[in-house]
Design a protein around this motif. Structure first.
Motif, PDB file in Angstrom:
ATOM      1  N   ARG A  12      -1.005   5.767   5.242  1.00 31.33           N
ATOM      2  CA  ARG A  12      -0.216   4.736   5.930  1.00 31.33           C
ATOM      3  C   ARG A  12       0.742   4.039   4.963  1.00 31.33           C
ATOM      4  N   VAL A  13       0.262   3.728   3.764  1.00 29.14           N
ATOM      5  CA  VAL A  13       1.109   3.085   2.759  1.00 29.14           C
ATOM      6  C   VAL A  13       2.281   4.000   2.416  1.00 29.14           C
ATOM      7  N   LEU A  14       1.985   5.261   2.165  1.00 25.44           N
ATOM      8  CA  LEU A  14       3.045   6.206   1.797  1.00 25.44           C
ATOM      9  C   LEU A  14       4.044   6.393   2.940  1.00 25.44           C
ATOM     10  N   MET A  15       3.541   6.499   4.159  1.00 22.80           N
ATOM     11  CA  MET A  15       4.430   6.662   5.307  1.00 22.80           C
ATOM     12  C   MET A  15       5.309   5.424   5.497  1.00 22.80           C
ATOM     13  N   TYR A  16       4.729   4.270   5.342  1.00 23.86           N
ATOM     14  CA  TYR A  16       5.479   3.021   5.490  1.00 23.86           C
ATOM     15  C   TYR A  16       6.591   2.956   4.447  1.00 23.86           C
ATOM     16  N   CYS A  17       6.246   3.300   3.211  1.00 25.37           N
ATOM     17  CA  CYS A  17       7.252   3.278   2.139  1.00 25.37           C
ATOM     18  C   CYS A  17       8.346   4.314   2.396  1.00 25.37           C
ATOM     19  N   ALA A  18       7.963   5.469   2.918  1.00 27.92           N
ATOM     20  CA  ALA A  18       8.962   6.491   3.243  1.00 27.92           C
ATOM     21  C   ALA A  18       9.889   6.003   4.353  1.00 27.92           C
ATOM     22  N   ALA A  19       9.320   5.351   5.351  1.00 26.31           N
ATOM     23  CA  ALA A  19      10.131   4.842   6.460  1.00 26.31           C
ATOM     24  C   ALA A  19      11.064   3.721   6.010  1.00 26.31           C
ATOM     25  N   CYS A  20      10.686   3.021   4.943  1.00 26.37           N
ATOM     26  CA  CYS A  20      11.486   1.900   4.427  1.00 26.37           C
ATOM     27  C   CYS A  20      12.397   2.307   3.273  1.00 26.37           C
ATOM     28  N   ALA A  21      12.437   3.567   2.937  1.00 29.09           N
ATOM     29  CA  ALA A  21      13.152   4.031   1.745  1.00 29.09           C
ATOM     30  C   ALA A  21      14.626   3.632   1.731  1.00 29.09           C
ATOM     31  N   GLN A  22      15.257   3.518   2.877  1.00 26.86           N
ATOM     32  CA  GLN A  22      16.684   3.203   2.926  1.00 26.86           C
ATOM     33  C   GLN A  22      16.966   1.702   2.974  1.00 26.86           C
ATOM     34  N   ARG A  23      15.928   0.889   3.062  1.00 21.91           N
ATOM     35  CA  ARG A  23      16.122  -0.559   3.095  1.00 21.91           C
ATOM     36  C   ARG A  23      16.533  -1.072   1.721  1.00 21.91           C
ATOM     37  N   ASP A  24      17.233  -2.186   1.709  1.00 24.26           N
ATOM     38  CA  ASP A  24      17.586  -2.833   0.442  1.00 24.26           C
ATOM     39  C   ASP A  24      16.342  -3.391  -0.239  1.00 24.26           C
ATOM     40  N   GLN A  25      15.492  -4.052   0.542  1.00 20.92           N
ATOM     41  CA  GLN A  25      14.268  -4.638   0.009  1.00 20.92           C
ATOM     42  C   GLN A  25      13.131  -3.623   0.136  1.00 20.92           C
ATOM     43  N   PRO A  26      12.367  -3.431  -0.922  1.00 18.65           N
ATOM     44  CA  PRO A  26      11.223  -2.508  -0.820  1.00 18.65           C
ATOM     45  C   PRO A  26      10.122  -3.084   0.063  1.00 18.65           C
ATOM     46  N   HIS A  36      -0.446  -3.106   9.782  1.00 17.32           N
ATOM     47  CA  HIS A  36      -1.570  -2.222  10.123  1.00 17.32           C
ATOM     48  C   HIS A  36      -2.897  -2.948  10.308  1.00 17.32           C
ATOM     49  N   GLY A  37      -2.906  -4.259  10.097  1.00 18.11           N
ATOM     50  CA  GLY A  37      -4.145  -5.004  10.261  1.00 18.11           C
ATOM     51  C   GLY A  37      -5.194  -4.620   9.232  1.00 18.11           C
ATOM     52  N   ILE A  38      -4.753  -4.433   7.995  1.00 17.20           N
ATOM     53  CA  ILE A  38      -5.645  -4.026   6.906  1.00 17.20           C
ATOM     54  C   ILE A  38      -5.690  -5.155   5.874  1.00 17.20           C
ATOM     55  N   SER A  39      -6.830  -5.319   5.255  1.00 14.60           N
ATOM     56  CA  SER A  39      -7.000  -6.336   4.228  1.00 14.60           C
ATOM     57  C   SER A  39      -6.003  -6.133   3.085  1.00 14.60           C
ATOM     58  N   ARG A  40      -5.336  -7.228   2.711  1.00 15.21           N
ATOM     59  CA  ARG A  40      -4.361  -7.182   1.620  1.00 15.21           C
ATOM     60  C   ARG A  40      -5.024  -6.776   0.307  1.00 15.21           C
ATOM     61  N   SER A  41      -6.218  -7.304   0.039  1.00 18.35           N
ATOM     62  CA  SER A  41      -6.890  -6.975  -1.221  1.00 18.35           C
ATOM     63  C   SER A  41      -7.297  -5.508  -1.263  1.00 18.35           C
ATOM     64  N   HIS A  42      -7.701  -4.961  -0.128  1.00 21.27           N
ATOM     65  CA  HIS A  42      -8.050  -3.536  -0.074  1.00 21.27           C
ATOM     66  C   HIS A  42      -6.803  -2.680  -0.316  1.00 21.27           C
ATOM     67  N   LEU A  43      -5.696  -3.070   0.306  1.00 19.71           N
ATOM     68  CA  LEU A  43      -4.448  -2.327   0.113  1.00 19.71           C
ATOM     69  C   LEU A  43      -3.959  -2.408  -1.328  1.00 19.71           C
ATOM     70  N   THR A  44      -4.200  -3.512  -1.988  1.00 21.99           N
ATOM     71  CA  THR A  44      -3.792  -3.658  -3.386  1.00 21.99           C
ATOM     72  C   THR A  44      -4.472  -2.595  -4.246  1.00 21.99           C
ATOM     73  N   LYS A  45      -5.755  -2.358  -4.007  1.00 23.25           N
ATOM     74  CA  LYS A  45      -6.493  -1.322  -4.746  1.00 23.25           C
ATOM     75  C   LYS A  45      -5.918   0.063  -4.451  1.00 23.25           C
ATOM     76  N   ILE A  46      -5.610   0.305  -3.203  1.00 18.37           N
ATOM     77  CA  ILE A  46      -5.051   1.598  -2.805  1.00 18.37           C
ATOM     78  C   ILE A  46      -3.687   1.807  -3.453  1.00 18.37           C
ATOM     79  N   VAL A  47      -2.851   0.767  -3.434  1.00 15.42           N
ATOM     80  CA  VAL A  47      -1.519   0.853  -4.032  1.00 15.42           C
ATOM     81  C   VAL A  47      -1.627   1.139  -5.533  1.00 15.42           C
ATOM     82  N   MET A  48      -2.566   0.504  -6.195  1.00 18.28           N
ATOM     83  CA  MET A  48      -2.750   0.745  -7.629  1.00 18.28           C
ATOM     84  C   MET A  48      -3.151   2.204  -7.887  1.00 18.28           C
ATOM     85  N   THR A  49      -3.998   2.742  -7.022  1.00 20.84           N
ATOM     86  CA  THR A  49      -4.399   4.143  -7.147  1.00 20.84           C
ATOM     87  C   THR A  49      -3.210   5.066  -6.915  1.00 20.84           C
ATOM     88  N   LEU A  50      -2.434   4.808  -5.869  1.00 18.19           N
ATOM     89  CA  LEU A  50      -1.260   5.634  -5.569  1.00 18.19           C
ATOM     90  C   LEU A  50      -0.234   5.549  -6.694  1.00 18.19           C
TER      91      LEU A  50
END
Length: 160
Positions: A12-26, A36-50
């Motif tokens: 989901r993180v990767l897809m979201y970033c791909a969908a936002c690739a053309q935006r000025d702001q990341p 997505h209704g997901i915990s911010r702290s959980h996503l932070t760990k996932i983002v660090m892994t990615l």
């Protein structure tokens, strides 16, 4: 075959970033968590892994956020799943250390499941991140007359 929440959220993180690739702001972790209704702290760990896998660039501070490090067309779903899933053990006999099945050596279930897993991953090897966020005429699962869920800043894609 079922993906863990970790892999689901990673995709989901990767897809979201791909969908936002053309935006000025990341994209930001907070934005994705809210969408997505997901915990911010959980996503932070996932983002660090990615990020550690070389898939995401993270920038702190004002104007910071998340961007893909390589084009979405170069990110293969099978590779991401192999790197984010921790256990492909489907049944006890897949784990030689903990196998107590009395049919081991005679049963053909293990071979059939291994073949199914290989086929599953082979299909995912043919799918890129770009394939997952390509605009569609009508998102799968959408019904005529049913409103699509729109996330601010994202193009109208398969986000239902």
């Amino acid at each position: 075959m079922r993906l863990t929440n970790w892999t689901d959220y990673s995709l989901r993180v990767l897809m979201y970033c791909a969908a936002c690739a053309q935006r000025d702001q990341p994209a930001t972790i907070s934005e994705i968590a809210e969408a997505h209704g997901i915990s911010r702290s959980h996503l932070t760990k996932i983002v660090m892994t990615l990020s550690g896998m070389g898939l995401l660039e993270t920038t702190r501070g004002r104007g910071g956020g998340l961007r893909l490090l390589k084009p979405a067309k170069d990110i293969v779903l099978g590779d991401v799943v192999r790197q984010t899933e921790t256990d492909f053990t489907q049944v006890e006999c897949f784990d030689a250390e903990h196998n107590s099945c009395r049919l081991d050596g005679y049963c053909r279930l293990k071979g059939a499941l291994q073949q199914a897993m290989a086929s599953y991953l082979q299909v995912l090897d043919g799918v890129t991140l770009a394939d997952l966020v390509a605009p569609m005429a009508q998102p799968q699962g959408a019904r005529l007359g049913q409103p699509m869920r729109v996330v601010p800043g994202l193009p109208r894609l398969a986000l239902l």
